[in-house]
Design a protein around this motif. Structure first.
Motif, PDB file in Angstrom:
ATOM      1  N   VAL A  26     106.595 -14.182 -19.576  1.00 43.96           N
ATOM      2  CA  VAL A  26     107.584 -13.260 -20.132  1.00 43.96           C
ATOM      3  C   VAL A  26     108.131 -12.337 -19.046  1.00 43.96           C
ATOM      4  CG1 VAL A  26     107.969 -11.393 -21.803  1.00 43.96           C
ATOM      5  CG2 VAL A  26     106.553 -13.359 -22.433  1.00 43.96           C
TER       6      VAL A  26
ATOM      7  N   LYS B 115     113.323  -8.014 -24.562  1.00 45.06           N
ATOM      8  CA  LYS B 115     112.058  -8.733 -24.702  1.00 45.06           C
ATOM      9  C   LYS B 115     111.225  -8.044 -25.788  1.00 45.06           C
ATOM     10  CE  LYS B 115     111.933 -10.063 -19.791  1.00 45.06           C
ATOM     11  NZ  LYS B 115     111.133 -10.012 -18.523  1.00 45.06           N
TER      12      LYS B 115
ATOM     13  N   THR C 116     105.562  -6.391 -19.118  1.00 38.09           N
ATOM     14  CA  THR C 116     106.491  -7.514 -19.214  1.00 38.09           C
ATOM     15  C   THR C 116     107.956  -7.104 -19.298  1.00 38.09           C
ATOM     16  OG1 THR C 116     106.256  -7.524 -21.630  1.00 38.09           O
ATOM     17  CG2 THR C 116     104.752  -8.931 -20.370  1.00 38.09           C
TER      18      THR C 116
ATOM     19  N   ALA D  49     107.335 -17.553 -25.271  1.00 35.09           N
ATOM     20  CA  ALA D  49     107.383 -16.690 -24.087  1.00 35.09           C
ATOM     21  C   ALA D  49     108.740 -16.762 -23.400  1.00 35.09           C
ATOM     22  CB  ALA D  49     106.284 -17.068 -23.105  1.00 35.09           C
TER      23      ALA D  49
ATOM     24  N   PRO E  33     112.595 -13.635 -24.871  1.00 38.85           N
ATOM     25  CA  PRO E  33     111.217 -13.794 -24.382  1.00 38.85           C
ATOM     26  C   PRO E  33     110.272 -12.889 -25.159  1.00 38.85           C
ATOM     27  CG  PRO E  33     112.746 -13.585 -22.541  1.00 38.85           C
ATOM     28  CD  PRO E  33     113.531 -13.259 -23.781  1.00 38.85           C
ATOM     29  N   THR E  34     109.179 -13.475 -25.643  1.00 35.23           N
ATOM     30  CA  THR E  34     108.277 -12.740 -26.538  1.00 35.23           C
ATOM     31  C   THR E  34     106.814 -13.010 -26.207  1.00 35.23           C
ATOM     32  OG1 THR E  34     109.921 -12.926 -28.324  1.00 35.23           O
ATOM     33  CG2 THR E  34     107.667 -12.345 -28.962  1.00 35.23           C
TER      34      THR E  34
END
Length: 518
Positions: free
Chosen positions: A167, A175, A213, A295, A303-304
């Motif tokens: 990520v 995000k 991240t 991700a 993106p996670t």
């Protein structure tokens, strides 16, 4: 000096009458004109002793339990306020063998602090990990989590740091951090205990994940069957936001991170990360095909990071005490501690946090105390309804991801269900197939159809209809489900079914009574 009396508001304690006990204690305090206050704490996880009442004395805490409302008057009469002797006296709770043998890192504050007091949280070491993370670069935070060896505690055991790095390295305008609190496995309650007993540790862990991240928004997805956890988490988020732990400048830093609580509708399959994401987006909770990985393309296509409650709640310890400190616990590739949840026909049901490496036999016989019925242990299911049934011959298996996989088992969320020798393993195998059929999202054929055919075929075996032929068919169905299903629901259902068949073949042979009936 005001005396503090601790009475859990944990769901398990409430189910055993803690609310009535709290009212009775409040009434006694008022009637006797005592200088005392009640703090509704979380549970320490000794459920056979709940409701467990504790009083803070000059010599330390003194515990009593299990307490019922009718015991309260006699407790006060025996000098509860000063830690007086009573038939329900347990002494120093830390010296109760079940607690004394534990290595509490993630659950260090559970049952000790006021869950909604940020001041109490700080006093007991809270927010130190976040303070350290703020002073580091995101890459260094990710490296520390990676070096600690922390793996996903939700079941898959995937390295947390690798997920975070993916990520971090993915460029996007937004995000997310998503906490999977859809704790649906049988015999699991660790997530709930954290959310009800120490919610700030989860908030701290998610905030660290955001800083590491580049995510600025978090969501906690909690199953609807956890109303007390939902309420506690919502209040804790408000407290954290008001104190500046969440918001546009986390603890006065340039980092922004905020979070919300979301409630799921109770679908077991939404414990699978992509089904959970669909549910969060307001869609039907069905499994997504991978790739793309969450991700890279997760919540709303961004993106996670998706981690389980215990994974995220373990991060503050790593960031506070360092990667090596955490890594020093455990064995092999299974590092740190694991909250083992003991349930079913167990004498001492509860949560036992320990480093990886205890054998299954030690957990069941010594820690769990064997069966509450006093009958011999026949089988132990580890890993929820999709976990394998282990017979006593496998009780020397160490609690370790790889060790369990080598025996065709899985640790999962570390829930343990104990069965005595009265259990019928054919019925348990049928239950596994039926559970899958009911909870299947319907996306893939092996899970949707295979589980339904599985129930039908096991019923034929139970009625002595071509048992050998149908046992072979169940085995073939399990093979198809294991390798053809899109997610773990269909893919792991074969574990309980095949372990029951392989380890307890006698339960799949018709009894003389059944043969006579035919």
């Amino acid at each position: 000096m005001t005396v503090t009396i601790y009475i859990p508001r944990d769901s398990g304690a409430l189910a055993l009458g803690a609310e009535k006990v709290a009212k009775a204690v409040a009434q006694e305090i008022e009637t006797r004109g005592l200088d005392a206050k009640i703090v509704r704490n979380g549970s320490r996880g000794l459920y056979w002793l709940e409701p467990m009442v504790e009083v803070a004395t000059e010599a330390g805490r003194v515990a009593y339990g299990p307490v019922s409302a009718k015991d309260v008057a006699s407790l006060f009469g025996a000098g509860l306020i000063a830690g007086g002797e009573h038939k329900l006296s347990l002494g120093d709770p830390e010296k109760i063998p079940f607690l004394a043998k534990q290595t509490r890192l993630t659950f260090a504050r559970c049952g000790i602090t006021d869950p909604l007091s940020l001041e109490d949280y700080r006093t007991h070491g809270g927010l130190k990990g976040l303070e350290n993370a703020i002073a580091m670069t995101p890459a260094d935070v990710v490296k520390q989590v990676t070096d600690s060896g922390l793996r996903g505690r939700g079941g898959a055991g995937f390295p947390t740091g690798i997920k975070w790095k993916t990520v971090l390295d993915t460029t996007a305008d937004r995000k997310y951090i998503v906490c999977n609190a859809d704790e649906g496995d049988s015999a699991t309650f660790a997530d709930r205990m954290i959310m009800e007993g120490d919610p700030f540790v989860l908030i701290e862990g998610m905030t660290i994940a955001g800083i590491a991240t580049g995510a600025t928004k978090g969501f906690v997805y909690i199953r609807s069957e956890y109303p007390h956890a939902v309420a506690t988490m919502q209040k804790a988020v408000e407290v954290a936001r008001k104190a500046g732990v969440l918001g546009v400048n986390v603890m006065g830093s340039p980092n922004a991170f905020d979070m919300e609580i979301r409630v799921g509708a109770g679908a077991y399959v939404c414990g699978e990360e992509t089904s959970l994401l669909n549910s969060l987006e307001g869609k039907r909770g069905i499994v997504r095909a991978k790739p793309p990985l969450p991700a890279i393309q997760g919540l709303f296509g961004k993106p996670t990071v998706i981690n389980n409650v215990i994974s995220l709640a373990s991060v503050p310890i790593v960031m506070d005490r360092g990667a090596q400190h955490y890594k020093d616990f455990g064995m092999g590739r299974s590092r740190g501690t694991i909250p083992i949840q003991i349930a079913g026909n167990a004498k001492h049901g509860g949560l036992f946090e320990a480093a990886f490496g205890l054998t299954l036999g030690e957990i069941v016989d010594e820690i769990g105390g064997g069966t509450v019925t006093g009958r011999p242990v026949k089988a132990v299911q580890v890993g929820g309804p999709l976990g394998a049934y282990f017979p006593r011959s496998l009780f020397d298996t160490p609690f370790d991801y790889e060790a369990f996989a080598a025996k065709d088992g899985l640790i999962g969320h570390a829930g343990i269900t104990v069965f005595d020798d009265s259990a019928d393993m054919l019925k348990q195998a049928r239950f596994a197939m039926e559970f899958c059929a009911i909870e299947s999202c319907g996306k893939c054929t092996p899970c949707r159809i295979g589980s339904t055919r599985g129930v039908e075929t096991i019923d034929k075996i139970a009625h002595n209809i071509e048992p050998e032929k149908n046992l072979a068919l169940v085995t073939d169905l399990c093979n198809t489900m294991k390798f053809g299903s899109l997610c773990a629901l269909g893919g792991f259902t074969p574990y309980p079914v095949m372990s029951a068949i392989n380890h307890f073949p006698e339960d799949f042979r018709p009894t003389p009574v059944a043969q006579a009936a035919e």
